[in-house]
Design a protein around this motif. Structure first.
Motif, PDB file in Angstrom:
ATOM      1  N   CYS A 370       0.852  -1.189   0.000  1.00  0.00           N
ATOM      2  CA  CYS A 370       0.000   0.000   0.000  1.00  0.00           C
ATOM      3  C   CYS A 370       0.884   1.233   0.000  1.00  0.00           C
ATOM      4  CB  CYS A 370      -0.894  -0.022   1.230  1.00  0.00           C
ATOM      5  SG  CYS A 370      -1.885   1.482   1.401  1.00  0.00           S
ATOM      6  N   CYS A 373      -0.062   3.289   3.598  1.00  0.00           N
ATOM      7  CA  CYS A 373       0.362   2.807   4.920  1.00  0.00           C
ATOM      8  C   CYS A 373       1.598   1.914   4.860  1.00  0.00           C
ATOM      9  CB  CYS A 373      -0.785   2.084   5.617  1.00  0.00           C
ATOM     10  SG  CYS A 373      -1.182   0.503   4.849  1.00  0.00           S
ATOM     11  N   HIS A 377      -1.637  -5.166   1.144  1.00  0.00           N
ATOM     12  CA  HIS A 377      -3.054  -5.528   1.062  1.00  0.00           C
ATOM     13  C   HIS A 377      -3.178  -6.441  -0.142  1.00  0.00           C
ATOM     14  CE1 HIS A 377      -3.390  -2.294   3.789  1.00  0.00           C
ATOM     15  NE2 HIS A 377      -3.450  -1.316   2.910  1.00  0.00           N
ATOM     16  N   CYS A 388      -6.999   1.034   0.874  1.00  0.00           N
ATOM     17  CA  CYS A 388      -6.261   0.903   2.125  1.00  0.00           C
ATOM     18  C   CYS A 388      -7.212   0.433   3.212  1.00  0.00           C
ATOM     19  CB  CYS A 388      -5.618   2.225   2.536  1.00  0.00           C
ATOM     20  SG  CYS A 388      -4.620   2.036   4.023  1.00  0.00           S
ATOM     21  N   THR A 389      -6.858  -0.690   3.848  1.00  0.00           N
ATOM     22  CA  THR A 389      -7.742  -1.285   4.856  1.00  0.00           C
ATOM     23  C   THR A 389      -7.159  -1.189   6.254  1.00  0.00           C
ATOM     24  OG1 THR A 389      -6.735  -3.404   4.291  1.00  0.00           O
ATOM     25  CG2 THR A 389      -8.859  -2.904   3.288  1.00  0.00           C
ATOM     26  N   THR A 390      -6.068  -0.467   6.381  1.00  0.00           N
ATOM     27  CA  THR A 390      -5.484  -0.305   7.710  1.00  0.00           C
ATOM     28  C   THR A 390      -6.222   0.803   8.440  1.00  0.00           C
ATOM     29  OG1 THR A 390      -3.355  -0.855   6.747  1.00  0.00           O
ATOM     30  CG2 THR A 390      -3.335   0.079   8.970  1.00  0.00           C
TER      31      THR A 390
END
Ligand SMILES: [Zn+2]
Length: 475
Positions: A370, A373, A377, A388-390
């Motif tokens: 990513c 971050c 991912h 972005c899944t953080t």
């Protein structure tokens, strides 16, 4: 040949103790020739003689090896050449430098064969072949000393009069060559093309003193197959896939060729027709890559791409991917259509000519990492978007998958080039902006033209370190 002057290849000229920029580089430039009928016959005759010489020299090498177990080299064969020339007036009538070049060509073919054999290729793979008429393209000089060029006509012993160079092509030759300044062209090769004769000069050209391009800032480029290139700016260059577009026509002509009887006129005609389609495909592809690479090195000061060996580029899989067979096959086909190696080669020499920097970065996981971050991912093949899944600042930010990869590439390149101010400026532009329209990574200018070839790998940046640091202070 509708795009006559081509810069095919670059040999950056290395000098001893050279950390400064090479002042010149050698380009290969092709011009069309307009021979008279007589000259056409002369060219054909010289060329055919070289083909016979090549085959004879190959036979001599094979025989010698069989009898003595020793390998002849071009120096030994050059001695045989002296004997042949004394014997045969036809051979004596053609310049020795042309014949030497033919022997050197065979020598190179053997060197390549031995190199591959050492690297573990099969025993017979790449062994130099006897050349049939259809597989012989022309001749050259081992040094251009006995050939004269006044900017319009090429003259050498064995051909009647001066061979005219297309006026249009001549006008596009590098200036010093036209001026006949002497010593700045290193070699020449006469080549039979699909439509006539061409000459390719190896010319030493100066690299612009200042920046050739007006570009600022840095850009990351993810070369791909589904799209030709995605830029870290969010710009996407689609892949025209000329071979796919012309595939029906090409297949039709291949079938015709396969049906025609060997050695027949019809077959020759069918082959020419097929070659015409192939030439058109190649032209279209090259034009596209020409424009893309030119745009990159003139619009940006620094261009970052993945450092993928040619072989891996041709292979379908990127590191970290495991694909089903049919996808690999399709990707391979598409990859060939995108001609990745050509793009990289063009970028390399155009960057040098325009004094832009080309930075090659580690290709590992550029798809999954990513940009925001820094965490991976993981994506499926079908996932066209990167999200972005953080949890945190960047949660939910999204970009096309290729654009994210291009940004990761840019980030890595700038991290490898220790110019912290420049790097953070360029990257913050992307990070702060709205999702994928952001990221016009403009960094401070004012960097003095730095040294060395434009082609850089991280870790070998000592020359650039200083230049970049100076630049970021003034910029
Ligand atoms: Zn993320």
């Amino acid at each position: 040949m509708n795009a006559p002057v081509r810069i095919d290849e670059v040999v950056p000229k290395a000098r001893a103790n050279d950390t400064a920029a090479p002042a010149t580089m050698v380009l290969t430039v092709a011009v069309r020739l307009q021979p008279t009928r007589q000259q056409h016959r002369d060219l054909e005759r010289v060329s055919e003689q070289q083909r016979i010489l090549y085959n004879a020299a190959l036979e001599e090498r094979i025989e010698c090896y069989r009898k003595t177990g020793k390998t002849l080299n071009d120096i030994a064969q050059s001695k045989s050449l002296t004997i042949i020339r004394a014997d045969d007036p036809a051979f004596a009538g053609v310049q020795r430098r042309i014949q030497r070049a033919t022997l050197i060509r065979l020598q190179r073919a053997f060197q390549a064969f031995f190199r591959r054999a050492k690297a573990g290729a099969g025993a017979q793979s790449g062994f130099p072949r006897f050349k049939g008429r259809e597989h012989w393209d022309g001749f050259g000089f081992d040094a251009p000393l006995q050939i004269a060029f006044d900017g319009r006509r090429l003259r050498f012993a064995g051909v009647h009069g001066g061979i005219r160079v297309s006026r249009h092509d001549a006008s596009r030759l590098p200036q010093p060559l036209v001026a006949g300044a002497g010593g700045n062209w290193k070699g020449i090769h006469f080549k039979r093309t699909r439509t006539g004769w061409a000459a390719t000069f190896q010319v030493e050209v100066p690299i612009a003193a200042g920046r050739g391009g007006m570009g600022r800032g840095a850009v990351g480029v993810d070369w791909g197959t589904s799209v030709l290139a995605a830029l870290s700016t969010g710009q996407i260059e689609d892949n025209p896939r000329p071979r796919e577009a012309a595939s029906r026509e090409l297949r039709r002509r291949e079938r015709k060729l396969a049906r025609a009887q060997r050695g027949s006129k019809r077959r020759m005609k069918a082959r020419r027709r097929k070659q015409a389609v192939e030439a058109a495909i190649a032209n279209r592809r090259r034009n596209r890559l020409d424009k893309l690479s030119k745009m990159l090195v003139t619009n940006y000061r620094t261009v970052a791409i993945e450092d993928i060996a040619v072989k891996n580029m041709m292979g379908a899989e990127r590191p970290g991917e495991d694909l089903p067979e049919h996808v690999k096959r399709r990707r391979n086909r598409e990859a060939l259509d995108a001609a990745p190696y050509k793009l990289r080669q063009m970028l390399a020499y155009k960057a040098t000519l325009n004094r832009a920097d080309l930075i090659l970065v580690d290709p590992k996981n550029t798809t999954h990492e990513c940009f925001w971050c820094g965490l991976p991912h993981f994506k499926e093949l079908a996932d066209a978007e990167h999200v972005c899944t953080t949890p945190g600042l960047y949660f939910g930010k999204r970009a096309p998958r290729k654009v994210n990869a291009a940004r990761v590439i840019l980030k890595r390149a700038l991290a490898s080039a220790p110019a912290p101010e420049r790097a953070s400026k360029a990257l913050s532009g992307i990070a702060k902006g709205p999702d994928d329209t952001a990221g016009r990574g403009r960094a401070g200018g004012g960097k003095p033209p730095n040294g060395g070839s434009a082609l850089r790998r991280p870790g070998n940046t000592s020359g650039r370190r200083k230049a970049a640091a100076d630049g970021s202070r003034s910029g």
